[in-house]
Scaffold this motif. Structure first.
Motif, short mmCIF file in Angstrom:
data_model
loop_
_atom_site.label_atom_id
_atom_site.label_comp_id
_atom_site.label_asym_id
_atom_site.label_seq_id
_atom_site.Cartn_x
_atom_site.Cartn_y
_atom_site.Cartn_z
N VAL A 320 0.84 -1.20 0.00
CA VAL A 320 0.00 0.00 0.00
C VAL A 320 0.87 1.24 0.00
O VAL A 320 1.84 1.34 0.76
N LEU A 321 0.51 2.19 -0.86
CA LEU A 321 1.18 3.47 -0.95
C LEU A 321 0.20 4.55 -0.50
O LEU A 321 -0.98 4.52 -0.87
N GLY A 322 0.68 5.50 0.31
CA GLY A 322 -0.20 6.53 0.83
C GLY A 322 0.36 7.92 0.62
O GLY A 322 1.58 8.13 0.61
N LEU A 323 -0.54 8.89 0.47
CA LEU A 323 -0.16 10.29 0.35
C LEU A 323 -1.12 11.11 1.22
O LEU A 323 -2.34 11.03 1.06
N ILE A 324 -0.56 11.90 2.13
CA ILE A 324 -1.33 12.78 3.01
C ILE A 324 -0.95 14.22 2.68
O ILE A 324 0.22 14.58 2.72
N VAL A 325 -1.93 15.04 2.34
CA VAL A 325 -1.70 16.44 2.02
C VAL A 325 -2.60 17.30 2.91
O VAL A 325 -3.82 17.10 2.95
N MET A 326 -1.98 18.25 3.62
CA MET A 326 -2.72 19.17 4.48
C MET A 326 -2.36 20.59 4.08
O MET A 326 -1.17 20.92 3.94
N THR A 327 -3.37 21.43 3.87
CA THR A 327 -3.16 22.81 3.42
C THR A 327 -3.95 23.77 4.29
O THR A 327 -5.05 23.45 4.76
N ASN A 328 -3.38 24.96 4.47
CA ASN A 328 -4.05 26.04 5.19
C ASN A 328 -3.31 27.34 4.87
O ASN A 328 -2.10 27.44 5.11
N PRO A 329 -3.99 28.34 4.33
CA PRO A 329 -3.30 29.61 4.01
C PRO A 329 -2.68 30.27 5.23
O PRO A 329 -1.67 30.99 5.10
N ALA A 330 -3.23 30.02 6.42
CA ALA A 330 -2.67 30.61 7.63
C ALA A 330 -1.56 29.77 8.23
O ALA A 330 -0.92 30.20 9.20
N GLY A 331 -1.32 28.60 7.68
CA GLY A 331 -0.28 27.73 8.20
C GLY A 331 -0.85 26.44 8.76
O GLY A 331 -1.81 26.45 9.55
N VAL A 332 -0.26 25.32 8.35
CA VAL A 332 -0.69 24.01 8.84
C VAL A 332 0.03 23.72 10.15
O VAL A 332 1.26 23.75 10.20
N PRO A 333 -0.70 23.47 11.26
CA PRO A 333 -0.02 23.18 12.52
C PRO A 333 0.76 21.87 12.44
O PRO A 333 0.24 20.84 12.02
N GLN A 334 2.02 21.95 12.84
CA GLN A 334 2.87 20.76 12.76
C GLN A 334 2.38 19.62 13.66
O GLN A 334 2.40 18.46 13.24
N PRO A 335 1.92 19.88 14.90
CA PRO A 335 1.44 18.76 15.73
C PRO A 335 0.31 17.99 15.09
O PRO A 335 0.25 16.76 15.17
N ALA A 336 -0.62 18.71 14.46
CA ALA A 336 -1.74 18.02 13.81
C ALA A 336 -1.25 17.18 12.63
O ALA A 336 -1.72 16.05 12.42
N PHE A 337 -0.31 17.72 11.87
CA PHE A 337 0.23 16.97 10.73
C PHE A 337 0.94 15.71 11.19
O PHE A 337 0.72 14.62 10.65
N HIS A 338 1.80 15.82 12.18
CA HIS A 338 2.49 14.64 12.70
C HIS A 338 1.50 13.63 13.28
O HIS A 338 1.69 12.41 13.14
N GLN A 339 0.45 14.12 13.93
CA GLN A 339 -0.55 13.22 14.49
C GLN A 339 -1.24 12.41 13.40
O GLN A 339 -1.41 11.19 13.53
N VAL A 340 -1.64 13.07 12.32
CA VAL A 340 -2.31 12.38 11.23
C VAL A 340 -1.39 11.34 10.59
O VAL A 340 -1.79 10.22 10.30
N VAL A 341 -0.12 11.70 10.40
CA VAL A 341 0.82 10.77 9.79
C VAL A 341 1.03 9.55 10.67
O VAL A 341 1.04 8.40 10.19
N LEU A 342 1.19 9.74 11.96
CA LEU A 342 1.41 8.62 12.87
C LEU A 342 0.20 7.70 12.93
O LEU A 342 0.34 6.47 12.88
N LEU A 343 -0.99 8.26 13.06
CA LEU A 343 -2.18 7.42 13.18
C LEU A 343 -2.46 6.66 11.89
O LEU A 343 -2.86 5.49 11.92
N GLN A 344 -2.25 7.31 10.75
CA GLN A 344 -2.44 6.60 9.49
C GLN A 344 -1.40 5.49 9.33
O GLN A 344 -1.71 4.41 8.84
N SER A 345 -0.19 5.73 9.77
CA SER A 345 0.85 4.69 9.72
C SER A 345 0.48 3.51 10.61
O SER A 345 0.72 2.35 10.25
N ASP A 346 -0.09 3.81 11.78
CA ASP A 346 -0.48 2.72 12.67
C ASP A 346 -1.56 1.83 12.05
O ASP A 346 -1.57 0.61 12.26
N LEU A 347 -2.48 2.43 11.30
CA LEU A 347 -3.53 1.63 10.66
C LEU A 347 -2.97 0.73 9.56
O LEU A 347 -3.55 -0.31 9.24
N LEU A 348 -1.86 1.13 8.98
CA LEU A 348 -1.27 0.35 7.89
C LEU A 348 -0.21 -0.63 8.37
O LEU A 348 0.20 -1.49 7.59
N ALA A 349 0.25 -0.51 9.58
CA ALA A 349 1.33 -1.37 10.07
C ALA A 349 0.85 -2.79 10.30
O ALA A 349 -0.32 -3.01 10.61
#
Length: 349
Positions: A320-349
């Protein structure tokens, strides 16, 4: 002839004999050695008053003793003291128990001073892996290849509570073609099985939709055709802070095929309309999930103060190959981005 002394007929009076007046009165049978005179019984002299004795105390052989009334008063005072101390200890115990319950019962975020400041992280529902088709091993099982036999739509991270936009993503027309689902082992069995309880599944999507997001779409399209992408899914949502999240997963026939497309995607990672994305240096301290490769990119610049309006995570987990894209003109919060990446990785592990 024995000499004897006869008692005097008229004994001298004290007035006539001054010695008798000075001598102390003796009881019956007592004798005065000096004169040999026997005196009659008389009243005993009164004992001198004890000026140091406490009033109401009787004197025993070892000093003053308590009366019954004083002893009762002392016992009552002691009992009242014990009762007061016991009541105070009970009040402290109840207050301590109530304080402990007041601190442990509510959530940490509801207690002033202990609440964690909001840093942009989301609140997700309880995550659960979808059921496997009958007889199929779990991904990463001992002696088994890292293959995902479960319903791919349910391996996508669900939308958080903060989502206010669409949670499924895609449209009704974005369904996987019959050939894609039929060629993936176990896909048809998983999709026809009874839907498990939990968040709604993601939407099926055409594999080439991933290429449409890249600046060099034709290169990735060729790689997708050469390596026979079997199925694709997508989920999108928009959070209250305006951050848009899109997650795409593509399934291939083997890890080698997924790896070939992943290498091409990582090399041509420029997103359409965004420009080149740089590797995230802070991702070195991000915990990684065993069996899942991740590459994080962003377009911010700390030197110029430019915010990260786009963050992208590229995942590779077996077939399985995955791509996560998060956008926000005011800035994407890094904690939220890392959280999404980790949880999605856990579902695929």
């Amino acid at each position: 002839m024995t000499d004897s002394i006869a008692p005097a007929e008229n004994p001298p009076s004290p007035a006539e004999n001054p010695a008798l007046a000075a001598a102390p009165a003796l009881g019956r049978g007592s004798s005065a050695p000096a004169t040999g005179i026997v005196l009659e019984d008389g009243p005993a002299p009164a004992a001198p008053a004890d000026v140091w004795a406490a009033p109401g105390l009787a004197h025993g052989p070892f000093g003053p003793t308590e009366t019954d009334e004083q002893r009762l008063r002392r016992i009552r005072r002691r009992r009242r003291t014990l009762v007061r101390r016991g009541a105070a200890a009970l009040v402290l115990l109840i207050a301590g128990t109530a304080s402990a319950y007041a601190v442990t019962a509510p959530d940490r975020t509801d207690i002033p001073g202990l609440a964690t400041p909001k840093d942009g992280r989301y609140t997700f529902p309880v995550l659960a892996l979808p059921p496997l088709p009958s007889g199929k091993p779990a991904p990463g099982a001992p002696g088994a290849e890292l293959r995902h036999e479960a319903d791919l739509r349910r391996l996508v991270l669900p939308a958080p509570e903060e989502a206010i936009g669409p949670a499924g993503g895609g449209s009704a027309s974005h369904t996987a073609p019959p050939s894609a689902t039929a060629s993936a082992p176990g896909t048809a069995a998983a999709s026809t099985a009874a839907a498990p309880a939990g968040p709604a599944p993601a939407q099926w999507a055409v594999c080439e939709d991933l290429a449409a997001e890249l600046a060099e779409a034709q290169t990735l399209k060729s790689d997708l055709m050469a390596n026979a992408c079997r199925a694709g899914v997508v989920r999108e949502w928009t959070a209250k802070d305006g951050t848009k999240t899109r997650i795409r997963l593509l399934r291939f026939g083997s890890r080698e095929e997924a790896s070939n497309v992943s290498n091409s995607l990582w090399l041509t990672s420029e997103l359409k309309g965004v420009g080149k994305l740089e590797l995230e240096k802070d991702a070195k301290g991000l915990p990684t999930t065993i069996g899942v490769g991740a590459q994080l990119r962003h377009n911010g610049d700390e030197k110029t103060g430019k915010p990260d309006t786009t963050r992208a995570g590229y995942l590779l987990a077996g077939d399985v190959l995955g791509l996560i894209v998060m956008t926000n003109p005011a800035g994407v919060p890094q904690p939220a981005f890392h959280q999404v990446v980790l949880l999605q990785s856990d579902l695929l592990a």
